[in-house]
Enzyme design. Structure first.
Site: not given
Ligand code: ZN
Length: 173
Positions: A98-99, A46, A140-141, A144, A51
């Protein structure tokens, strides 16, 4: 196809509250497509607009494609504009990465099931009932979009150790 740069901590966009999207225009459509390309390329399950440095309320995810058999691989990303958690139930603790927070895994307590409402790219309202990995990715998204990352879910000790580690890393480069 345009793969964008995924920003990593520390970066302002990751701490910003994402703006609500009122017009689904070319900017939003291009951003959504680019975010999907970026997510598949990473690869990740995701991605939130924050991000890629665009704090607007847009998330994309696909928890099927990365696990699909080679023969029936089909990209069907779920794209949600202005997502909101309407209902949540149960509790589940799991490690997440997380990226935007490289080299860190944090145990995060999330709801086990969620109902998320939002709008799709055509402006139609949508409702997603999710459990398991999809429920986790959605939460999670959506985190963000309010400027929260897994680092905020980490213990104070883990957080300060991580901050020290990235400071050292940025001094080196
Ligand atoms: Zn993330």
């Amino acid at each position: 196809m345009a793969v964008r740069t995924i920003v990593v901590i520390p970066h302002d966009a990751l701490n910003q509250k994402a703006k609500e999207i009122t017009d689904i225009d070319e900017y939003v459509r291009t951003l959504a497509t680019d975010m999907c390309d970026t997510m598949y390329k990473a690869p990740g399950l995701g991605l939130a607009a924050n991000q890629v440095g665009e704090p607007v309320q847009l998330i994309v995810c696909d928890v099927v494609y990365p696990y699909a058999d080679a023969k029936d691989k089909k990209k069907e990303p779920l794209i949600i504009i202005n997502p909101r958690i309407r209902r949540s139930e149960g509790e589940c603790v799991k490690e997440e990465g997380c990226l935007s927070v490289p080299e860190l895994d944090v145990e995060v307590k999330r709801a086990a099931c969620v109902q998320v409402e939002g709008v799709d790219l055509t402006g139609k309202s949508l409702m997603v009932d999710a459990e398991g990995i999809l429920a986790r990715v959605l939460q999670h998204e959506i985190d963000h979009l309010s400027g929260t990352t897994i680092l905020d879910h980490a213990s104070a000790l883990k957080r300060s150790l991580y901050r020290r580690r990235i400071k050292k890393r940025s001094r080196r480069t």
